[in-house]
Each structure stands twice: as structure tokens, then as C-alpha cells.
Design a protein around this motif. Structure first.
Motif, short mmCIF file in Angstrom:
data_model
loop_
_atom_site.label_atom_id
_atom_site.label_comp_id
_atom_site.label_asym_id
_atom_site.label_seq_id
_atom_site.Cartn_x
_atom_site.Cartn_y
_atom_site.Cartn_z
N GLY A 1 0.78 -1.23 0.00
CA GLY A 1 0.00 0.00 0.00
C GLY A 1 0.81 1.28 0.00
N THR A 2 2.02 1.23 -0.50
CA THR A 2 2.87 2.42 -0.53
C THR A 2 2.19 3.58 -1.25
OG1 THR A 2 4.82 0.99 -0.56
CG2 THR A 2 5.15 3.29 -1.15
N PHE A 3 1.51 3.28 -2.37
CA PHE A 3 0.79 4.32 -3.10
C PHE A 3 -0.67 4.45 -2.65
CE2 PHE A 3 4.26 4.22 -6.13
CZ PHE A 3 4.24 5.49 -6.70
N CYS A 4 -1.21 3.42 -2.01
CA CYS A 4 -2.64 3.41 -1.71
C CYS A 4 -3.07 4.59 -0.85
CB CYS A 4 -3.04 2.10 -1.04
SG CYS A 4 -2.90 0.64 -2.09
N ARG A 5 -2.37 4.80 0.22
CA ARG A 5 -2.76 5.86 1.14
C ARG A 5 -2.60 7.25 0.52
NH1 ARG A 5 -1.03 1.45 3.47
NH2 ARG A 5 -2.18 0.57 5.24
N ARG B 1 -6.90 -6.05 5.48
CA ARG B 1 -6.91 -5.95 6.94
C ARG B 1 -6.54 -4.56 7.44
NH1 ARG B 1 -3.12 -8.25 9.18
NH2 ARG B 1 -1.96 -9.26 7.51
N THR B 2 -5.73 -3.85 6.69
CA THR B 2 -5.16 -2.60 7.20
C THR B 2 -5.76 -1.33 6.60
OG1 THR B 2 -3.36 -2.72 5.58
CG2 THR B 2 -2.97 -3.70 7.76
N ILE B 3 -6.43 -1.42 5.46
CA ILE B 3 -7.04 -0.24 4.86
C ILE B 3 -8.55 -0.39 4.95
CG2 ILE B 3 -7.31 1.17 2.79
CD1 ILE B 3 -4.55 0.36 1.91
N THR B 4 -9.17 0.43 5.79
CA THR B 4 -10.60 0.31 6.06
C THR B 4 -11.43 1.38 5.35
OG1 THR B 4 -10.34 1.62 8.07
CG2 THR B 4 -10.17 -0.77 8.29
N ASP B 5 -10.79 2.19 4.53
CA ASP B 5 -11.49 3.24 3.79
C ASP B 5 -12.56 2.61 2.90
OD1 ASP B 5 -12.07 5.28 1.73
OD2 ASP B 5 -10.41 6.37 2.65
N PHE C 1 -12.01 1.91 -0.90
CA PHE C 1 -10.92 1.01 -1.28
C PHE C 1 -11.42 -0.40 -1.55
CE2 PHE C 1 -7.55 -2.00 0.04
CZ PHE C 1 -6.55 -1.62 -0.85
N ARG C 2 -10.93 -0.99 -2.67
CA ARG C 2 -11.22 -2.37 -3.00
C ARG C 2 -9.92 -3.07 -3.41
NH1 ARG C 2 -15.12 -0.39 -1.32
NH2 ARG C 2 -17.30 -0.57 -1.99
N ALA C 3 -9.66 -4.24 -2.84
CA ALA C 3 -8.46 -5.01 -3.17
C ALA C 3 -8.89 -6.33 -3.80
CB ALA C 3 -7.63 -5.26 -1.93
#
Length: 217
Positions: free
Chosen positions: A74-78, A105-109, A112-114
Motif C-alpha cells: 500500500g505504498t501508493f494506496c494511502r 486488513r489494514t485499509i478500512t477506507d 478502497f477495494r483489493a
């Protein structure tokens, strides 16, 4: 496998998990690299200088769907979510279940979709999430080391899925990625970011409104 062997294996996994958790995202990133180095561009995440320069040309006011290939930890995700409109979506695609599980698990926005899958299937994945086109696609995938045929397939699918006036944003550690892009994108801006380990080649392939369907699609 005997009970003793099962116990040893369980203990080994437990130790590895504890070490990875203690190292945070670095632990996950390194483990992902070790498991599948061909699909991870570098063992070192991109620097903030690379992130800021790569994202600078994006018209965030007109971005509803931002897609990223190979998000890693997630270096670019945030940074993307920090810039993205409240009604936008960040859709990331990776073939590594370790990274996808970590991101979920770590990005709850809620934006966001993974997705666990291949970037070559980006058109189907985008449609499955309620969109016909993406505004921008970002990729750090190592095009030059992907299996035969995969790089060209990803480049072609990316061209098709990007809307007019959108762009394909690519950062690499060799200049060969431009060859894959040039088959489809007539206008490609480029730069070199020295404040990265290693120094990073950056490309922005624009799908101009005047462009027709490019040959070799």
C-alpha cells in the motif's frame, strides 16, 4: 506427517507470523518479494519523492476510478486515497494473496477495494465493480521480467480500459516499460527520480481524446 512434525510446522508458522507482525509492512513486503520476486519490482518500497511525482499530473477533480496494479503493502494506496474524491474508488489488483490479505486488513477506507487477480483481466474486474472505464491506472509491475505475453496483454487491456483523456502511470527500474506502452499510447511523458532506491524511471501514457484505436491492440 507425524504429530511432532505438525507441531514443529505450526510453531514455525507462528514464529514467522510474529516476526512479520513485528516488522509491520516491511515484513510483509519482504516476504512477498521472497515468495515471488518476478512479480515484485523491488525489495524496497517507492520513496515519497517518487510517489509525489507520479501522482502530480492526475486531475483528481475528474477521477472517479483509480486502478493500481501490484500495490504491494500500500505504498501508493494511502497517498492516492488522500487525494481521491469522497465519491471515488481506488481499485487495486495483485496476484499475491499475502499482499491482498494485508491490504484488506489494514485499509478500512470505504473507497478502497483489493482484488486478487491478474492485471490482464482489468476490464472484467473494472466492470465487476460497476464501472466501464478507469480514469487512471498506476503500475509498478516489472514488465521486463513478466512471463512471455503477459506484459503485452496487460498493456493492451490497460489501453482499452482507460477513458479518453485518462492516463497509464508507470514507474520502473529499467526503461523497457516504455516499449510496452508505446504500442498503444502515442503521447508518453517521462522523467527520472534519483531519490529512490534504485533510481526510478517514470512514464505517463496519455489516452488523448483525438486518439483512435491504436494498432497492435
Amino acid at each position: 506427517m507425524s504429530g511432532t512434525e505438525l507441531a514443529r510446522e505450526a510453531w514455525s508458522h507462528k514464529i514467522k507470523r510474529r516476526v512479520r507482525n513485528a516488522m509491520g509492512p516491511w515484513g510483509v513486503f519482504i516476504e512477498g518479494f521472497v515468495r515471488n520476486p518476478v512479480m515484485v519490482g523491488s525489495i524496497v518500497p517507492s520513496s515519497r519523492f517518487t510517489i509525489n511525482r507520479m501522482l502530480a499530473p492526475v486531475d483528481w477533480g475528474n477521477c472517479k476510478l483509480f486502478v493500481e496494479y501490484g500495490p504491494g503493502v500500500g505504498t501508493f494506496c494511502r497517498p492516492v486515497l488522500d487525494r481521491l474524491a469522497r465519491d471515488g474508488m481506488l481499485l487495486v489488483i495483485d496476484t499475491n494473496p499475502l499482499f491482498i490479505d494485508y491490504l484488506r486488513r489494514t485499509i478500512t477506507d470505504s473507497r478502497f477495494r483489493a482484488v486478487l487477480g491478474s492485471a490482464a483481466d482489468v476490464e472484467d474486474i473494472v466492470r465487476q465493480h460497476g464501472f466501464e472505464k478507469a480514469d487512471y491506472v498506476l503500475s509498478g509491475l516489472p514488465f521486463s521480467t513478466l512471463p512471455d505475453g503477459v506484459g503485452p496483454a496487460i498493456a493492451a487491456a490497460t489501453w482499452r480500459v482507460i477513458r479518453q483523456n485518462g492516463a497509464f502511470l508507470v514507474y520502473q527500474f529499467t526503461p523497457r516499460a516504455r516499449d510496452f506502452m508505446a504500442r498503444h499510447f502515442r503521447r508518453i511523458d517521462n522523467a527520472l527520480e534519483p531519490l529512490n532506491v534504485p533510481p526510478c524511471f517514470m512514464y505517463w501514457g496519455w489516452k488523448d481524446a483525438a486518439d483512435g484505436q491504436v494498432a497492435n491492440d
